[in-house]
Write an enzyme that holds these catalytic residues in place. Structure first.
Site, short mmCIF file in Angstrom:
data_model
loop_
_atom_site.label_atom_id
_atom_site.label_comp_id
_atom_site.label_asym_id
_atom_site.label_seq_id
_atom_site.Cartn_x
_atom_site.Cartn_y
_atom_site.Cartn_z
CE1 TYR A 58 -3.36 -2.88 0.69
CE2 TYR A 58 -1.95 -3.43 2.55
CZ TYR A 58 -2.98 -3.75 1.69
OH TYR A 58 -3.63 -4.96 1.84
CB VAL A 90 8.60 -22.08 6.37
CG1 VAL A 90 7.50 -23.06 5.96
CG2 VAL A 90 8.06 -20.65 6.34
#
Length: 333
Positions: A54, A158
């Site tokens: 954004y 991860v």
């Protein structure tokens, strides 16, 4: 309050410590959290170097993962009260809502109670990687007991969580690592076959392990050519899950097509980016289930480094060197 902000994309030097307005409880579902720690993830370094989602909301506070203590709640909040210790993955994609800060406002549906057995720094390092690994293995690949799975970069953020979740599901794990030290680390997590990928072709190692059949599930956390090179290591009609975008310049899907692989893409940020409230609630439930596993000593998070909030740039530099074992967190004192 103090926060680390970025006003433009660039090197870690664009991260600046500033005094910014403290967020407030404005809606019924809002929870004000006094942050004790924030996780540092590759998505943070990518947004910093390329620009956030954004760009019109500048300056931006990065950091999707946070852990802290509830300070105040909106009138509609039922599950949390001041004094509760929580952890979550919310914000940090652009604009003022991020966790490289002393406070954050998070909607009730994105929060989970912090595992009592973890420090705030450990808890803050966990949410994004937990949800990513859980959704990849359990939701996308529908991993079953007795199956064999290949997990790339098993010593990474991860990867080291994925090994444990696969073992909890009753699967056997092979994983790629870059050093003998990392091989020993993943063995301790439950991996059966550590593959030193710099010394041996991982497809060859997998085929030897599986008697030439291939693994039921492969989980790619590396991307680029690794994704395409993994297809021959997966059994016919098997599953290949990736957390990176497959790019044609790195290979072809011909082998995956010939083997009738089911290919799945995983981006745990989608519920946040798309405003999918039910999916955000589901992710918070994953964190709640993982909190129980942590407290039962059936799951662990490897926190390799912590930095004070003011040294966020140093944390980014370390993460960008690559070959990290475990996770990094920022602490707020």
């Amino acid at each position: 309050m103090k926060a680390v902000v970025m006003s433009a994309a660039g090197t870690p030097d664009v991260l600046e410590v500033r005094d910014v307005p403290m967020p407030k409880v404005e809606n019924n579902a809002d929870v004000l959290v006094r942050l004790h720690a924030a996780g540092v993830n590759p998505i943070d370094t990518k947004l910093r170097s390329r620009g956030n989602f954004y760009p019109d909301r500048s300056p931006a506070i990065l950091g999707c993962d946070g852990a802290g203590v509830v300070e105040a709640v909106g009138s509609g909040v039922q599950q949390f009260k001041p004094g509760d210790e929580v952890y979550f993955c919310k914000g940090g994609l652009g604009g003022p809502r991020g966790n490289y800060a002393e406070y954050a406002v998070v909607e009730e549906w994105s929060l989970a109670k912090k595992p009592a057995s973890l420090s705030f720094a450990e808890a803050a390092a966990a949410p994004l990687v937990l949800i990513t690994a859980w959704e990849s293995l359990y939701d996308r690949a529908q991993l079953q007991a007795g199956q064999r799975v290949l997990i790339h970069a098993g010593a990474g953020g991860v990867g080291h969580v994925a090994i444990q979740l696969a073992r909890l599901q009753g699967a056997e794990v092979a994983t790629t690592v870059g050093s003998p030290e990392k091989a020993e680390f993943v063995r301790q997590l439950g991996a059966t076959v550590p593959i030193l990928y710099k010394e041996r072709d991982f497809v060859e190692a997998v085929m030897e392990w599986t008697g030439g059949e291939g693994v039921d599930v492969a989980f790619d956390t590396v991307g680029d050519d690794t994704f395409f090179k993994t297809a021959p290591a997966v059994k016919v009609y098997g599953d290949l899950v990736t957390i990176l975008e497959p790019k044609p310049e790195f290979g072809s899907l011909k082998t995956a097509r010939l083997r009738n692989l089911r290919i799945s893409l995983e981006l745990m940020l989608t519920p946040m980016m798309e405003g999918l409230l039910d999916a955000q609630r589901d992710q918070a439930k994953i964190l709640s289930q993982c909190a129980r596993l942590f407290d039962e000593n059936r799951l662990q998070i490897q926190l390799s480094h912590t930095f004070p909030l003011e040294e966020a740039a140093a944390a980014h530099r370390l993460l960008e060197t690559g070959s990290m074992t475990g996770k990094i967190a920022l602490t707020m004192g």
